[in-house]
Design a protein around this motif. Structure first.
Motif, PDB file in Angstrom:
ATOM      1  N   ILE A  34       0.974  -0.891   0.040  1.00  0.00           N
ATOM      2  CA  ILE A  34       0.340   0.083  -0.193  1.00  0.00           C
ATOM      3  C   ILE A  34       0.765   1.155  -0.014  1.00  0.00           C
ATOM      4  CG2 ILE A  34      -1.568   1.345   1.054  1.00  0.00           C
ATOM      5  CD1 ILE A  34      -2.816  -1.055   2.294  1.00  0.00           C
ATOM      6  N   GLU A  35       0.771   2.305  -1.435  1.00  0.00           N
ATOM      7  CA  GLU A  35       1.367   3.360  -1.178  1.00  0.00           C
ATOM      8  C   GLU A  35       0.420   4.685  -0.695  1.00  0.00           C
ATOM      9  OE1 GLU A  35       4.772   3.564  -3.921  1.00  0.00           O
ATOM     10  OE2 GLU A  35       3.391   1.447  -4.896  1.00  0.00           O
ATOM     11  N   PRO A  36       0.859   5.126  -0.336  1.00  0.00           N
ATOM     12  CA  PRO A  36      -0.062   6.393  -0.222  1.00  0.00           C
ATOM     13  C   PRO A  36       0.071   7.999  -1.428  1.00  0.00           C
ATOM     14  CG  PRO A  36       1.403   6.014   2.012  1.00  0.00           C
ATOM     15  CD  PRO A  36       1.543   5.497   0.724  1.00  0.00           C
ATOM     16  N   ARG A  37      -0.264   8.072  -2.054  1.00  0.00           N
ATOM     17  CA  ARG A  37      -0.187   9.231  -3.130  1.00  0.00           C
ATOM     18  C   ARG A  37      -0.850  10.494  -3.075  1.00  0.00           C
ATOM     19  NH1 ARG A  37       2.970   6.692  -6.274  1.00  0.00           N
ATOM     20  NH2 ARG A  37       1.984   4.811  -6.975  1.00  0.00           N
ATOM     21  N   ASP A  38      -2.100  10.763  -2.121  1.00  0.00           N
ATOM     22  CA  ASP A  38      -2.110  11.922  -1.398  1.00  0.00           C
ATOM     23  C   ASP A  38      -3.040  11.756  -0.531  1.00  0.00           C
ATOM     24  OD1 ASP A  38      -4.485  11.669  -3.334  1.00  0.00           O
ATOM     25  OD2 ASP A  38      -3.819  12.522  -4.864  1.00  0.00           O
ATOM     26  N   GLU A  39      -4.027  12.784  -0.131  1.00  0.00           N
ATOM     27  CA  GLU A  39      -4.555  12.297   0.647  1.00  0.00           C
ATOM     28  C   GLU A  39      -6.137  12.368   0.469  1.00  0.00           C
ATOM     29  OE1 GLU A  39      -5.781  16.106  -1.474  1.00  0.00           O
ATOM     30  OE2 GLU A  39      -3.566  16.208  -0.638  1.00  0.00           O
ATOM     31  N   ARG A  40      -6.178  11.367  -0.483  1.00  0.00           N
ATOM     32  CA  ARG A  40      -7.711  11.016  -1.530  1.00  0.00           C
ATOM     33  C   ARG A  40      -7.340   9.439  -1.643  1.00  0.00           C
ATOM     34  NH1 ARG A  40     -10.771  14.378  -5.306  1.00  0.00           N
ATOM     35  NH2 ARG A  40      -8.635  13.783  -6.664  1.00  0.00           N
ATOM     36  N   PHE A  41      -6.221   9.601  -1.798  1.00  0.00           N
ATOM     37  CA  PHE A  41      -5.841   8.285  -2.799  1.00  0.00           C
ATOM     38  C   PHE A  41      -4.769   7.152  -2.157  1.00  0.00           C
ATOM     39  CE2 PHE A  41      -7.836  10.737  -5.449  1.00  0.00           C
ATOM     40  CZ  PHE A  41      -8.854   9.599  -5.869  1.00  0.00           C
ATOM     41  N   ASN A  42      -4.814   5.913  -2.235  1.00  0.00           N
ATOM     42  CA  ASN A  42      -3.182   5.079  -2.467  1.00  0.00           C
ATOM     43  C   ASN A  42      -3.599   4.090  -3.421  1.00  0.00           C
ATOM     44  OD1 ASN A  42      -2.745   5.638   0.452  1.00  0.00           O
ATOM     45  ND2 ASN A  42      -4.431   3.842   1.923  1.00  0.00           N
ATOM     46  N   PHE A  43      -2.011   3.901  -3.552  1.00  0.00           N
ATOM     47  CA  PHE A  43      -1.824   2.763  -4.753  1.00  0.00           C
ATOM     48  C   PHE A  43      -1.796   1.129  -3.716  1.00  0.00           C
ATOM     49  CE2 PHE A  43       0.647   1.134  -7.911  1.00  0.00           C
ATOM     50  CZ  PHE A  43       0.289   1.124  -9.203  1.00  0.00           C
ATOM     51  N   VAL A  44      -2.762   0.992  -4.131  1.00  0.00           N
ATOM     52  CA  VAL A  44      -2.366  -0.881  -3.958  1.00  0.00           C
ATOM     53  C   VAL A  44      -1.593  -1.798  -4.427  1.00  0.00           C
ATOM     54  CG1 VAL A  44      -4.323  -2.508  -2.039  1.00  0.00           C
ATOM     55  CG2 VAL A  44      -4.673   0.333  -2.409  1.00  0.00           C
ATOM     56  N   THR A  45      -1.077  -2.113  -4.151  1.00  0.00           N
ATOM     57  CA  THR A  45      -0.650  -3.771  -4.740  1.00  0.00           C
ATOM     58  C   THR A  45      -1.426  -5.498  -4.786  1.00  0.00           C
ATOM     59  OG1 THR A  45       0.798  -2.456  -6.117  1.00  0.00           O
ATOM     60  CG2 THR A  45       1.346  -4.744  -6.962  1.00  0.00           C
ATOM     61  N   TYR A  46      -1.773  -6.019  -5.298  1.00  0.00           N
ATOM     62  CA  TYR A  46      -1.674  -7.348  -5.196  1.00  0.00           C
ATOM     63  C   TYR A  46      -0.763  -8.369  -5.310  1.00  0.00           C
ATOM     64  CZ  TYR A  46      -5.978  -5.751  -2.577  1.00  0.00           C
ATOM     65  OH  TYR A  46      -7.213  -4.934  -1.700  1.00  0.00           O
ATOM     66  N   HIS A  47      -0.320  -9.246  -4.950  1.00  0.00           N
ATOM     67  CA  HIS A  47       0.268 -10.435  -5.692  1.00  0.00           C
ATOM     68  C   HIS A  47      -0.577 -11.546  -6.232  1.00  0.00           C
ATOM     69  CE1 HIS A  47       3.991 -12.212  -7.322  1.00  0.00           C
ATOM     70  NE2 HIS A  47       4.116 -12.968  -6.745  1.00  0.00           N
ATOM     71  N   SER A  52       2.013 -16.001 -10.568  1.00  0.00           N
ATOM     72  CA  SER A  52       2.761 -14.669 -10.351  1.00  0.00           C
ATOM     73  C   SER A  52       2.595 -13.629 -10.606  1.00  0.00           C
ATOM     74  CB  SER A  52       4.063 -15.104 -10.470  1.00  0.00           C
ATOM     75  OG  SER A  52       5.030 -16.514  -9.873  1.00  0.00           O
ATOM     76  N   SER A  53       1.463 -13.486 -10.929  1.00  0.00           N
ATOM     77  CA  SER A  53       1.482 -11.369 -11.569  1.00  0.00           C
ATOM     78  C   SER A  53       0.609 -11.311 -10.670  1.00  0.00           C
ATOM     79  CB  SER A  53      -0.193 -11.940 -12.727  1.00  0.00           C
ATOM     80  OG  SER A  53      -1.968 -12.013 -12.062  1.00  0.00           O
ATOM     81  N   ASN A  54       0.977  -9.519 -10.346  1.00  0.00           N
ATOM     82  CA  ASN A  54       0.587  -8.141 -10.443  1.00  0.00           C
ATOM     83  C   ASN A  54      -0.579  -7.464 -10.575  1.00  0.00           C
ATOM     84  OD1 ASN A  54       2.263  -9.062  -8.223  1.00  0.00           O
ATOM     85  ND2 ASN A  54       3.452  -7.809  -9.628  1.00  0.00           N
ATOM     86  N   GLU A  55      -1.869  -7.257 -10.001  1.00  0.00           N
ATOM     87  CA  GLU A  55      -2.514  -6.260  -9.826  1.00  0.00           C
ATOM     88  C   GLU A  55      -2.610  -4.760  -9.176  1.00  0.00           C
ATOM     89  OE1 GLU A  55      -5.124  -5.575 -12.195  1.00  0.00           O
ATOM     90  OE2 GLU A  55      -4.309  -8.133 -13.123  1.00  0.00           O
ATOM     91  N   SER A  56      -2.863  -3.228  -9.682  1.00  0.00           N
ATOM     92  CA  SER A  56      -2.235  -2.969  -9.029  1.00  0.00           C
ATOM     93  C   SER A  56      -3.392  -1.883  -9.454  1.00  0.00           C
ATOM     94  CB  SER A  56      -1.205  -1.531  -9.236  1.00  0.00           C
ATOM     95  OG  SER A  56      -0.283  -2.632  -8.903  1.00  0.00           O
ATOM     96  N   PHE A  57      -4.281  -0.809  -7.663  1.00  0.00           N
ATOM     97  CA  PHE A  57      -5.403  -0.799  -8.177  1.00  0.00           C
ATOM     98  C   PHE A  57      -5.021   1.067  -7.867  1.00  0.00           C
ATOM     99  CE2 PHE A  57      -6.489  -4.886  -8.051  1.00  0.00           C
ATOM    100  CZ  PHE A  57      -7.495  -5.379  -8.877  1.00  0.00           C
ATOM    101  N   LEU A  58      -5.440   2.084  -7.651  1.00  0.00           N
ATOM    102  CA  LEU A  58      -5.778   3.986  -6.862  1.00  0.00           C
ATOM    103  C   LEU A  58      -7.188   3.119  -6.452  1.00  0.00           C
ATOM    104  CD1 LEU A  58      -5.206   6.281  -9.912  1.00  0.00           C
ATOM    105  CD2 LEU A  58      -3.771   5.872  -7.677  1.00  0.00           C
ATOM    106  N   LYS A  59      -7.016   3.482  -4.395  1.00  0.00           N
ATOM    107  CA  LYS A  59      -8.489   3.322  -3.672  1.00  0.00           C
ATOM    108  C   LYS A  59      -8.225   4.713  -3.306  1.00  0.00           C
ATOM    109  CE  LYS A  59      -8.462  -1.508  -3.384  1.00  0.00           C
ATOM    110  NZ  LYS A  59      -9.716  -2.386  -3.902  1.00  0.00           N
ATOM    111  N   THR A  60      -9.665   4.832  -2.908  1.00  0.00           N
ATOM    112  CA  THR A  60      -9.946   6.092  -2.296  1.00  0.00           C
ATOM    113  C   THR A  60     -10.256   5.361  -0.751  1.00  0.00           C
ATOM    114  OG1 THR A  60     -12.455   5.531  -2.751  1.00  0.00           O
ATOM    115  CG2 THR A  60     -11.238   6.996  -3.880  1.00  0.00           C
ATOM    116  N   ILE A  61      -9.760   6.932  -0.172  1.00  0.00           N
ATOM    117  CA  ILE A  61      -9.473   6.531   2.113  1.00  0.00           C
ATOM    118  C   ILE A  61     -10.452   6.652   2.225  1.00  0.00           C
ATOM    119  CG2 ILE A  61      -8.465   7.370   3.207  1.00  0.00           C
ATOM    120  CD1 ILE A  61      -5.723   8.170   1.264  1.00  0.00           C
TER     121      ILE A  61
END
Length: 61
Positions: A34-47, A52-61
């Motif tokens: 989980i990487e914070p992007r700004d005050e409204r979004f986190n960048f979330v990565t699943y493995h 062995s694939s990865n999926e990433s999402f911008l998630k609202t906080i």
């Protein structure tokens, strides 16, 4: 630390969970980062342990 590729993320307001279903192999993907992007979004990565694939999402906080 794993070198995680950064695909174009999907933006979603759904709750962040520790596991999701892999769209490639239907196995369980685990929350890896989980990487914070700004005050409204986190960048979330699943493995996926199955394919062995990865999926990433911008998630609202």
């Amino acid at each position: 630390m794993l070198d995680v590729p950064k695909p174009t993320p999907t933006c979603t307001s759904s709750q962040t969970t520790t596991e999701i279903t892999c769209i490639k192999c239907n196995d369980r993907m685990r929350l890896m980062l989980i990487e914070p992007r700004d005050e409204r979004f986190n960048f979330v990565t699943y493995h996926c342990g199955g394919c062995s694939s990865n999926e990433s999402f911008l998630k609202t906080i």
